[in-house]
Write a protein that holds these residues in place. Structure first.
Motif, mmCIF file in Angstrom:
data_model
loop_
_atom_site.group_PDB
_atom_site.id
_atom_site.type_symbol
_atom_site.label_atom_id
_atom_site.label_comp_id
_atom_site.label_asym_id
_atom_site.label_seq_id
_atom_site.Cartn_x
_atom_site.Cartn_y
_atom_site.Cartn_z
ATOM 1 N N ASP A 208 -45.663 70.936 -86.111
ATOM 2 C CA ASP A 208 -44.235 70.934 -86.831
ATOM 3 C C ASP A 208 -44.008 69.449 -87.266
ATOM 4 O O ASP A 208 -43.380 69.419 -88.398
ATOM 5 N N ARG B 6 -45.860 69.621 -90.669
ATOM 6 C CA ARG B 6 -45.152 70.443 -91.424
ATOM 7 C C ARG B 6 -43.972 69.807 -92.162
ATOM 8 O O ARG B 6 -43.854 69.787 -93.424
ATOM 9 N N SER C 84 -46.547 85.766 -83.995
ATOM 10 C CA SER C 84 -45.967 84.456 -84.627
ATOM 11 C C SER C 84 -46.822 83.494 -85.006
ATOM 12 O O SER C 84 -46.898 82.789 -85.967
ATOM 13 N N ARG C 85 -47.818 83.390 -84.123
ATOM 14 C CA ARG C 85 -49.000 82.392 -84.414
ATOM 15 C C ARG C 85 -49.758 82.695 -85.235
ATOM 16 O O ARG C 85 -50.169 81.749 -86.224
ATOM 17 N N SER D 204 -49.119 84.508 -87.929
ATOM 18 C CA SER D 204 -48.402 84.444 -89.141
ATOM 19 C C SER D 204 -48.102 82.923 -89.643
ATOM 20 O O SER D 204 -48.150 82.609 -90.644
ATOM 21 N N SER D 205 -47.776 82.065 -88.662
ATOM 22 C CA SER D 205 -47.754 80.754 -88.924
ATOM 23 C C SER D 205 -48.738 80.201 -89.474
ATOM 24 O O SER D 205 -49.045 79.262 -90.464
ATOM 25 N N VAL E 232 -43.595 80.411 -93.070
ATOM 26 C CA VAL E 232 -43.800 79.423 -92.085
ATOM 27 C C VAL E 232 -42.402 79.089 -91.376
ATOM 28 O O VAL E 232 -42.160 78.809 -90.068
ATOM 29 N N VAL F 129 -41.063 81.678 -88.944
ATOM 30 C CA VAL F 129 -41.977 82.326 -87.835
ATOM 31 C C VAL F 129 -42.224 80.991 -86.919
ATOM 32 O O VAL F 129 -42.356 81.209 -85.773
ATOM 33 N N ILE F 130 -42.267 79.897 -87.302
ATOM 34 C CA ILE F 130 -42.303 78.633 -86.239
ATOM 35 C C ILE F 130 -41.355 78.459 -85.319
ATOM 36 O O ILE F 130 -41.528 78.009 -84.154
#
Length: 461
Positions: free
Chosen positions: A247, A250, A302-303, A305-306, A344, A347-348
């Protein structure tokens, strides 16, 4: 078992984030301009205000979740209580951030206090709001849905503010006959929208969180969480540590590209009139991505998709590096990248919800507000880092403040493109790889952990 999500929650959870983003956008887009061009503080004072407020804000960032977790909940619940009591305080304090009262030194102190105090309160409310995701969600799919709604409303706020914020400040300044007052009132109005949004969330989540006075359907005592438990929820949580690194990268890429946007349209496109159009289209693209994220999170995880979003956003931004001098192609690939960035962003948040479930399973105590609040740590650290990357890259290309855009060299244009898209693209790719290799928590594990937590709570009752 937790209550099933109501239709109101599925539809309107995130409306508080719409108000919060509108309020925060006043600062993000207009604060420095207000200080220099409206309030007319000296540049040295502006630099001092910026340094003091950003440093204090960064230092305090890890503590907001700890405050919620470490204090005994009020009668409306550990998180929901803050949505009720914090927003009115923010409305008042935030307005002082956009004032000039008294001599410059006194005015600067008032602005700093307005900034710091309003941020302390609004960050606690923000953490409380996002911490409701693991409270409300019965499983990772519902967590992904709520995170998607939150991100969609946030992206919508960006679109709304791009065409309402600055014009409204100017209008209010003309009506009151005081340009400074126009910005003061704009801050207050947007903060009031935040208050309404959070109060709506407070209302629709009634009955979903245990009350601090233990009244309600459960006899489980709701107590404050020890500092040791909060520390353990971090140190004994490898997925959380990986997530914080991801994160940070990102957010670092996000803030670099945001800060460099104006440079691109000034020195590469040589057409600043295209900037509002780009911001509008980028906002729409991110809204689309945020909306799609809810379906992706439920269909995959979620993992997954991220990782998908980070990698393809990175690829899109890196392609922009090679088409940066062609405006049409640049717009196409930049908007595609923004769709993935929207995925991102959504979903993160649900990944933080998952690691908070893991932390509760591991430690036996619910430290969700502390874990969710660590999102602020990654964000604030990234804000500080952006101030070093852009000056270094542009300086290496011979950039000098005040350079005539029409005389910009190819070297300077390439440097601007690098900070605008290439470096953020690389950071996004690296973040995706780290997440793929280091984040081992699966959707099935989270479901099992939540099941075991529920069983323990049922035994207590």
């Amino acid at each position: 078992m937790k209550k099933p999500l109501s239709k109101a929650i599925k539809t309107f959870y995130g409306i508080g984030d719409l108000g919060f983003t509108l309020m925060a956008s006043v600062e993000l887009f207009l604060f420095v301009f207000f200080l220099t061009d409206v309030a007319k503080f000296s540049l040295s004072t502006v630099a001092l205000i910026g340094s003091v407020t950003s440093i204090v804000d960064a230092i305090l960032s890890p503590f907001y979740g700890a405050i919620i977790s470490g204090t005994k909940p009020l009668k409306w619940g550990r998180n929901r209580s803050w949505l009720l009591i914090a927003p009115p305080i923010v409305v008042l304090l935030y307005m002082f951030q956009f004032t000039k009262i008294g001599p410059e030194s006194t005015a600067a102190v008032i602005v700093c206090l307005g900034f710091i105090l309003s941020h302390i309160i609004w960050n606690i409310a923000w953490v409380a709001n996002v911490s409701l995701i693991p409270v409300l969600a019965n499983n990772p799919d519902e967590g992904a849905l709520l995170a998607s709604r939150r991100a969609t409303y946030t992206a919508m706020a960006g679109i709304v503010f791009s065409y309402t914020g600055p014009p409204l400040a100017i209008y209010l300044g003309k009506v009151t006959g005081n340009q400074i007052m126009g910005y003061t009132l704009l801050a207050g109005i947007m903060a009031l929208v935040m208050l309404i949004g959070y109060w709506i969330v407070f209302k629709i989540t009634d009955g979903y969180e245990l009350a601090g006075d233990n009244e309600g359907s459960s006899n489980v005592p709701v107590q404050k969480v020890s500092f040791k438990s909060m520390l353990n929820s971090l140190l004994q949580n490898p997925p959380l540590i990986v997530l914080l690194i991801v994160d940070f990268l990102r957010n670092m890429g996000l803030f670099i590209t945001t800060a460099a946007t104006a440079y691109y349209f000034t020195y590469v496109a040589n057409n600043m009139s295209l900037l509002p159009t780009y911001l509008l289209l980028a906002g729409i693209a991110q809204t689309v991505g945020s909306y799609l994220a809810g379906f992706l999170g439920q269909k995959f995880s979620s993992r997954t998709s991220s990782i998908f979003g980070l990698v393809f956003a990175g690829i899109g931004l890196i392609i922009c590096k090679f088409v940066g001098l062609n405006l049409v192609l640049f717009f196409v690939f930049a908007l595609v990248a923004n769709i993935f960035l929207g995925i991102v962003y959504s979903v993160i948040v649900s990944l933080y919800s998952e690691v908070s479930v893991y932390a509760q399973w591991k430690t036996g105590e619910d430290t969700s507000p502390f874990v969710m609040g660590l999102m602020n740590l990654a964000l604030k650290a990234a804000v500080i880092s952006r101030g070093t990357v852009i000056p270094f890259v542009l300086g290496a290309a011979g950039f000098v403040a005040g350079t005539d855009p029409t005389t910009a060299t190819l070297e300077l244009k390439n440097a601007v493109i690098n900070v605008f898209v290439f470096i953020p693209g690389v950071l996004s790719l690296v973040a995706g790889l780290i997440l793929a290799l280091g984040y081992k928590l699966t959707k099935e594990q989270v479901i099992q952990f939540q099941k075991e937590i529920n069983q323990k709570l049922q035994k207590i009752t």
